[in-house]
Design an enzyme around this catalytic site. Sequence first.
Site, short mmCIF file in Angstrom:
data_model
loop_
_atom_site.label_atom_id
_atom_site.label_comp_id
_atom_site.label_asym_id
_atom_site.label_seq_id
_atom_site.Cartn_x
_atom_site.Cartn_y
_atom_site.Cartn_z
N ARG A 21 26.27 -31.19 -12.09
CA ARG A 21 27.39 -31.30 -11.15
C ARG A 21 28.70 -30.84 -11.76
O ARG A 21 29.63 -30.45 -11.05
CB ARG A 21 27.49 -32.73 -10.60
N GLU A 29 19.25 -44.30 -22.87
CA GLU A 29 18.74 -45.67 -22.89
C GLU A 29 17.33 -45.68 -23.51
O GLU A 29 17.01 -46.53 -24.34
CB GLU A 29 18.73 -46.23 -21.47
P1 5GP Z 1 26.73 -40.73 -19.19
O1 5GP Z 1 26.30 -39.78 -20.25
O2 5GP Z 1 28.23 -40.91 -19.14
O3 5GP Z 1 26.00 -42.04 -19.23
O4 5GP Z 1 26.27 -40.11 -17.81
C1 5GP Z 1 27.05 -39.14 -17.24
C2 5GP Z 1 26.19 -38.02 -16.72
O5 5GP Z 1 25.21 -38.51 -15.84
C3 5GP Z 1 27.07 -37.06 -15.93
O6 5GP Z 1 26.67 -35.73 -16.19
C4 5GP Z 1 26.83 -37.45 -14.49
O7 5GP Z 1 26.72 -36.32 -13.67
C5 5GP Z 1 25.53 -38.23 -14.50
N1 5GP Z 1 25.64 -39.53 -13.78
C6 5GP Z 1 25.43 -40.77 -14.27
N2 5GP Z 1 25.57 -41.69 -13.31
C7 5GP Z 1 25.92 -41.02 -12.20
C8 5GP Z 1 26.22 -41.42 -10.85
O8 5GP Z 1 26.21 -42.59 -10.45
N3 5GP Z 1 26.54 -40.43 -9.98
C9 5GP Z 1 26.57 -39.12 -10.35
N4 5GP Z 1 26.91 -38.21 -9.41
N5 5GP Z 1 26.29 -38.72 -11.59
C10 5GP Z 1 25.96 -39.65 -12.50
#
Ligand code: 5GP
Length: 175
Positions: free
Chosen positions: A62, A99
């Site tokens: 995204r 995780e």
């Molecule tokens: P992080 O590495 O911060 O745990 O996860 C972030 C990545 O996972 C981002 O690239 C994001 O697009 C995706 N992501 C995690 N949770 C969500 C969510 O609830 N909605 C969306 N659209 N993307 C998420």
Amino acid sequence: TDIQELLLSRIRDVADYPQPGVMFKDITPLLADPAAFTALTDALAEVGTRQGATKVVGLEARGFILGAPVALRAGLGFIPVRKAGKLPGATLSQAYDLEYGSARIEVHAQDLSADDRVLVVDDVLATGGTAEASVQLIRRAGAEVAGVAVLMELSFLGGRERLERVLAGAPLEAM
Ligand code: 5GP
């Protein structure tokens, strides 16, 4: 502000996706609304301009959808950071913990140089692991990180605290 209300109104909560207990923030309604998509693009591009960015890095997937129009709006080049194995040229690679298990992201080594100040763009900051790995990757490519700009952060996951430790003064901005 009105813009924040517009953006928030176009994010859909999807319960139990991708697994039970997770409330997923779905941005596809925002992408489908040109007024909201334009407002978001303008707001993210303003961060890049204000931080003196020379390049926009978008995080798969995204972050590609948001980062590409942001780069054009700010008059900057767009560089994709991809999941491992997708880029055809010589890459730098950065592993990070999930995780369960680990993941790896990559960038074309040629795309960044010591002259670059990079704005990292993604849709959602969750645990901060992906953004943190991208910051490390960009620095290993020799470039400076101007900041990280996301549509929204899930504050209860502590991503900001984690990311700010590695950002060392560069801003994390959520719209
Ligand atoms: P992080 O590495 O911060 O745990 O996860 C972030 C990545 O996972 C981002 O690239 C994001 O697009 C995706 N992501 C995690 N949770 C969500 C969510 O609830 N909605 C969306 N659209 N993307 C998420």
